[in-house]
Enzyme design. Structure first.
Site, PDB file in Angstrom:
ATOM      1  N   LYS A   1       0.806  -1.227   0.000  1.00 50.54           N
ATOM      2  CA  LYS A   1       0.000   0.000   0.000  1.00 50.54           C
ATOM      3  C   LYS A   1       0.839   1.276   0.000  1.00 50.54           C
ATOM      4  CE  LYS A   1      -3.963  -2.193   0.199  1.00 50.54           C
ATOM      5  NZ  LYS A   1      -4.897  -2.178  -0.928  1.00 50.54           N
TER       6      LYS A   1
ATOM      7  N   SER B   1      -2.859 -12.395   4.838  1.00 52.10           N
ATOM      8  CA  SER B   1      -3.269 -12.239   3.440  1.00 52.10           C
ATOM      9  C   SER B   1      -2.203 -12.790   2.499  1.00 52.10           C
ATOM     10  CB  SER B   1      -3.560 -10.771   3.133  1.00 52.10           C
ATOM     11  OG  SER B   1      -2.460  -9.957   3.463  1.00 52.10           O
TER      12      SER B   1
END
Length: 493
Positions: free
Chosen positions: A43, A285
């Site tokens: 991110k 994840s």
């Protein structure tokens, strides 16, 4: 090693690492390790891209507050970018996301507004929109913002293509949250070679992309309700309770060749296996994406190259089920190792040190101690870094008690060995060589645990009342909770 003008220039160019023990035989399985970004996740790329795109367009003004709804990694990336560029940042986050994400955000200077877990991702998204509209803040809209996807087309996809110059890439596997990584990388890879398979992974109990139902939206295009197939799942940052616009575009543009469902327990197992078998520290994840990539690799032709996205570091998951099997105390095997040699053990008392010959006390140190004890309502003789001293400081801060901390190991006490001389005075007067030593209205209370016991029994409050010392009477806590866990009373071995 290069030199950079600021931390944002270090974003990207993350390594592609071959898996040697987890990959099936005959297939080259590579992982894109995004934890090498400065704030530890993929991110960071989109955080910089969204802010700089808004700067160029004029949507973000100098000094304007930035706000975004985030499960953590986007907010952490934005906190880095905003800190470097000088923008205040507010993030909204569902209360169910890990505690370490909140603390990282606040450490980086962001404000964190929690939303009820029952409201899921749509709740934190709607709260961010409300706050942006009310206060005139810049809303990043990571789930819709094309700058999110464009960053991955321009950087992540090009890095992967460069790493496979002269080779053929068979497949790229990624989960999706905002959809930016999936859409952006897919666009870049497909533009170079339409034969590259793009595989999206999602929770098996929450099949949003694979379920065949459209996302309900209001007139403005925002999700109006949770997707009918959404169910709570273990993969933080993956698959919120709605399909983002960016993920919808990836599907509408025909970029997704396959959707692979992943079980939560398999995601946990493989995140742990990455650590113990490949030495790669990644989050839940990442384990989930690896599960899908392994499924793809097993079905790939001999010699194929498969790339799996690893979005972040495992440090974001310390308070989640990923670490529930990791104990704080030694297990039986570790205890046996400790007992295999005679020294430095918790189950054997150390030999008592020889008593040093008593020395005459320094008159100036005695006068210094007397002056403080007589003139300061609350004084603590302490060490600058000592867990017990810091626990006392935290208690007084919670109680809003004004106090004087005399850190005898500080630089100002080195001249003439004043700190050593003060400790000698305290040892003789209190009968204890340890720190801290606390006085309230001239009364010697004792050390950290003496103070904590006095609070538990109500004595501390009575002493403060009797001396007319102000404190917050509404504070109710067990002071022992302020100690680090390793200092709590130890269980018998």
């Amino acid at each position: 090693m290069a030199r950079y003008d600021n931390i944002l220039e270090t974003i990207g160019r993350t390594p592609l690492v071959r898996l040697n023990r987890l990959a099936p035989a005959g297939v080259n399985l590579w992982v894109k390790v995004e934890s090498f970004n400065p704030l530890g996740s993929v991110k960071d790329r989109m955080a910089r891209a969204v802010i700089e795109d808004a700067e160029r367009s004029g949507a973000l003004r100098p000094g304007q507050t930035v706000i975004e709804a985030t499960s953590g990694n986007t907010g952490i990336g934005l906190a880095m970018v905003c800190a470097q560029k000088g923008y205040p940042l507010v993030v909204t986050m569902a209360e169910s996301f890990s505690l370490e994400r909140r603390r990282l955000l606040r450490f980086l200077g962001a404000r964190v507004v929690l939303t009820p877990a029952a409201e899921k991702g749509t709740g934190m998204l709607n709260k961010a929109s409300e706050l942006a509209e009310r206060h005139g803040w810049f809303l990043c809209r990571q789930f819709d913002n094309e700058a999110n996807a464009e960053a991955h087309t321009r950087t992540t996809a090009q890095e992967i293509l460069a790493d496979f110059a002269g080779d053929t890439l068979h497949a790229f596997v990624s989960g999706f949250g905002t959809g930016g990584t999936l859409l952006g990388v897919a666009r870049g890879l497909k533009a170079a070679d339409r034969r590259i398979r793009i595989v999206a992974a999602e929770p098996d109990n929450s099949p949003l992309l694979g379920g065949g139902f459209a996302q309900p939206r209001d007139a403005s295009g925002r999700p109006s309700a949770s997707h009918p197939h959404f169910r709570p799942h273990l993969m933080q940052g993956w698959s919120p309770d709605f399909i983002s616009r960016l993920a919808e575009r990836a599907r509408a543009e025909g970029l997704i060749d396959e959707i692979v469902p992943v079980a939560g327990q398999e995601a946990l197992r493989l995140a742990r296996a990455l650590a113990t078998q490949e030495g790669i520290f990644a989050g839940t994840s990442s384990g989930a994406t690896l599960a899908a990539a392994l499924d793809v690799a097993r079905r790939s032709p001999h010699g194929a190259h498969v790339v799996c996205m690893l979005p972040d570091t495992g440090e974001r998951y310390l308070s989640t089920p990923l670490f529930e099997h990791i104990a704080d105390e030694m297990n039986d095997v570790e205890l046996a190792l400790s007992r295999s040699t005679p020294g430095y053990r918790f189950d054997v008392a150390p030999a008592a040190p020889a008593e040093a010959a008593p020395q005459a006390l320094d008159a100036s140190a005695e006068a210094f101690v007397d002056l403080l004890v007589c003139n300061q309502p609350v004084v603590m003789f302490a060490l600058e870094w000592c867990e017990f001293c810091w626990a006392v400081r935290k208690l007084f801060a919670r109680l809003r008690v004004a106090f004087e901390s005399v850190d005898v190991d500080a630089v100002r006490f080195k001249e003439g060995d004043l700190g050593v001389k003060v400790r000698a005075v305290l040892k003789q007067r209190t009968g204890s060589p340890t720190m801290p030593q606390i006085y309230i209205a001239g009364r010697h209370v004792g050390g950290c645990t003496d103070l904590f016991d006095a609070m538990r029994q109500g004595e501390l409050q009575r002493w403060l009342d009797a001396a007319g010392i102000a404190y917050d009477r509404n504070v109710h806590l067990d002071p022992y909770s302020l100690l680090p866990k390793w200092l709590h009373p130890r269980r018998a071995a």
